[in-house]
Motif scaffolding. Structure first.
Motif, PDB file in Angstrom:
ATOM      1  N   LYS A   1       0.841  -1.200   0.000  1.00 47.43           N
ATOM      2  CA  LYS A   1       0.000   0.000   0.000  1.00 47.43           C
ATOM      3  C   LYS A   1       0.877   1.251   0.000  1.00 47.43           C
TER       4      LYS A   1
ATOM      5  N   THR B   1     -10.540   7.338   0.491  1.00 53.75           N
ATOM      6  CA  THR B   1     -10.771   6.896   1.869  1.00 53.75           C
ATOM      7  C   THR B   1     -10.201   5.489   2.049  1.00 53.75           C
ATOM      8  N   GLY B   2      -9.690   5.226   3.262  1.00 59.57           N
ATOM      9  CA  GLY B   2      -9.125   3.899   3.550  1.00 59.57           C
ATOM     10  C   GLY B   2      -7.661   4.012   3.917  1.00 59.57           C
ATOM     11  N   THR B   3      -7.048   2.876   4.212  1.00 56.48           N
ATOM     12  CA  THR B   3      -5.664   2.913   4.698  1.00 56.48           C
ATOM     13  C   THR B   3      -4.670   3.298   3.591  1.00 56.48           C
TER      14      THR B   3
ATOM     15  N   GLY C   1      -8.148   4.095  -3.029  1.00 56.33           N
ATOM     16  CA  GLY C   1      -7.820   2.675  -2.950  1.00 56.33           C
ATOM     17  C   GLY C   1      -8.961   1.836  -3.499  1.00 56.33           C
ATOM     18  N   ALA C   2      -8.870   0.515  -3.330  1.00 53.39           N
ATOM     19  CA  ALA C   2      -9.940  -0.391  -3.749  1.00 53.39           C
ATOM     20  C   ALA C   2      -9.823  -1.684  -2.959  1.00 53.39           C
TER      21      ALA C   2
ATOM     22  N   LYS D   1     -15.329  -1.333  -4.380  1.00 52.92           N
ATOM     23  CA  LYS D   1     -14.964  -0.340  -3.386  1.00 52.92           C
ATOM     24  C   LYS D   1     -16.065  -0.254  -2.336  1.00 52.92           C
TER      25      LYS D   1
ATOM     26  N   GLY E   1     -14.697   0.648   3.363  1.00 53.20           N
ATOM     27  CA  GLY E   1     -14.766   1.655   4.422  1.00 53.20           C
ATOM     28  C   GLY E   1     -16.120   2.375   4.452  1.00 53.20           C
ATOM     29  N   GLY E   2     -17.005   1.991   3.540  1.00 52.31           N
ATOM     30  CA  GLY E   2     -18.361   2.546   3.546  1.00 52.31           C
ATOM     31  C   GLY E   2     -18.499   3.904   2.880  1.00 52.31           C
ATOM     32  N   ALA E   3     -17.456   4.338   2.168  1.00 54.85           N
ATOM     33  CA  ALA E   3     -17.498   5.688   1.574  1.00 54.85           C
ATOM     34  C   ALA E   3     -17.826   5.651   0.080  1.00 54.85           C
TER      35      ALA E   3
ATOM     36  N   LYS F   1      -4.838  -7.303  -3.853  1.00 51.52           N
ATOM     37  CA  LYS F   1      -6.182  -6.879  -4.284  1.00 51.52           C
ATOM     38  C   LYS F   1      -6.501  -7.296  -5.725  1.00 51.52           C
TER      39      LYS F   1
HETATM   40  C1  5RP Z   1     -13.441   2.840   1.264  1.00 51.14           C
HETATM   41  C2  5RP Z   1     -12.810   2.168   0.116  1.00 51.14           C
HETATM   42  C3  5RP Z   1     -11.368   1.847   0.217  1.00 51.14           C
HETATM   43  O1  5RP Z   1     -10.688   2.465  -0.835  1.00 51.14           O
HETATM   44  C4  5RP Z   1     -11.184   0.353   0.133  1.00 51.14           C
HETATM   45  O2  5RP Z   1     -11.964  -0.255   1.163  1.00 51.14           O
HETATM   46  C5  5RP Z   1      -9.714  -0.049   0.300  1.00 51.14           C
HETATM   47  O3  5RP Z   1      -9.301   0.261   1.593  1.00 51.14           O
HETATM   48  P1  5RP Z   1      -7.827   0.003   2.082  1.00 51.14           P
HETATM   49  O4  5RP Z   1      -6.934   0.926   1.327  1.00 51.14           O
HETATM   50  O5  5RP Z   1      -7.895   0.305   3.574  1.00 51.14           O
HETATM   51  O6  5RP Z   1      -7.487  -1.448   1.829  1.00 51.14           O
HETATM   52  O7  5RP Z   1     -13.427   1.886  -0.884  1.00 51.14           O
HETATM   53  O8  5RP Z   1     -14.829   2.998   1.098  1.00 51.14           O
END
Ligand code: 5RP
Length: 223
Positions: free
Chosen positions: A10, A31-33, A86-87, A98, A101-103, A125
């Protein structure tokens, strides 16, 4: 942030994505890590004099970016140069799941209004062939949500209400297992036609570029 499996990938994807940022750009902040790594690296460049405007895809991202000194707009009516996000899963054609994270709704609005949509993922991924490993998040209105959920259950193998979770828009998330998805565009439109559905976490033919990071290297897929 912990150093779990995938974190190095990541980070390397997020670092590589930074090379696309130029002075005076307006950029979508995902959004996300993985997006959080990107925002952290971006803030270091802002500290060094880079001028950008960020359009956040969630309240969490808005808060983080502001805290790190990045200028953000919560409302915008212009052209976003590049959206970085991210995804949860990427298929061989660059279609995405996607919404982990709920966004997803805000993420799709921003991605759809950007000249370029750059997706940053670690190599775990990637799915060979069709999307198949992730549950598909569907954002629905709380009003009579069990009726909407029943319609989704009729289409999916199984569906589950995301427990104790409300989106930034005040809605619920239903995570649905559709098995192997051979026609993601068709499935996306079928789900979106259901009354009560706000958005679905299938992002079909939206990514311009996927940046894939692993522990030791990174590469790009362009669409
Ligand atoms: C949030 C998302 C994120 O991009 C997806 O869940 C990936 O998250 P992460 O980078 O934490 O693995 O769609 O709604």
């Amino acid at each position: 942030m912990s150093d779990k499996i995938g974190e190095a990938g990541k980070k390397s994807a997020a670092k590589r994505a930074l090379s696309y940022v130029r002075d005076d750009m307006t950029i979508g902040l995902g959004t996300g890590t993985t997006a959080a790594y990107f925002i952290k690296y971006l803030s270091e460049q802002v500290d060094d004099g880079l001028t950008i405007t960020g359009i956040p895809t969630s309240r969490a991202t808005e808060k983080m970016a502001k805290k790190l000194g990045i200028k953000v707009l919560a409302d915008f009516n212009g052209v976003i140069d590049i959206d970085f996000d991210g995804a949860d899963e990427v298929d061989s054609s660059g279609n995405l799941v996607k919404g982990g994270g709920g966004a997803l709704t805000r993420e799709k609005i921003i991605a759809a209004s950007s000249r370029m949509f750059i997706v940053m993922v670690d190599d775990s991924k990637l799915t060979e062939g069709n999307l198949s490993r992730s549950k598909i998040p569907v954002e629905i209105l709380p009003f009579m949500y069990r009726l909407t959920m029943r319609k989704l259950e009729n289409m999916a193998l199984s569906c589950e209400l995301r427990k104790s979770f409300t989106t930034d828009n005040g809605n619920y998330i239903i995570d649905c297992d559709f098995g192997k998805i051979s026609e993601p565009a068709h499935l996306e439109s079928q789900i979106k036609m259901l009354p009560g559905v706000v958005e679905v976490g299938l992002f079909v033919k939206m990514a311009s570029k996927i940046i894939v990071g692993s522990k030791d290297s990174s590469f790009e897929l362009t669409y």
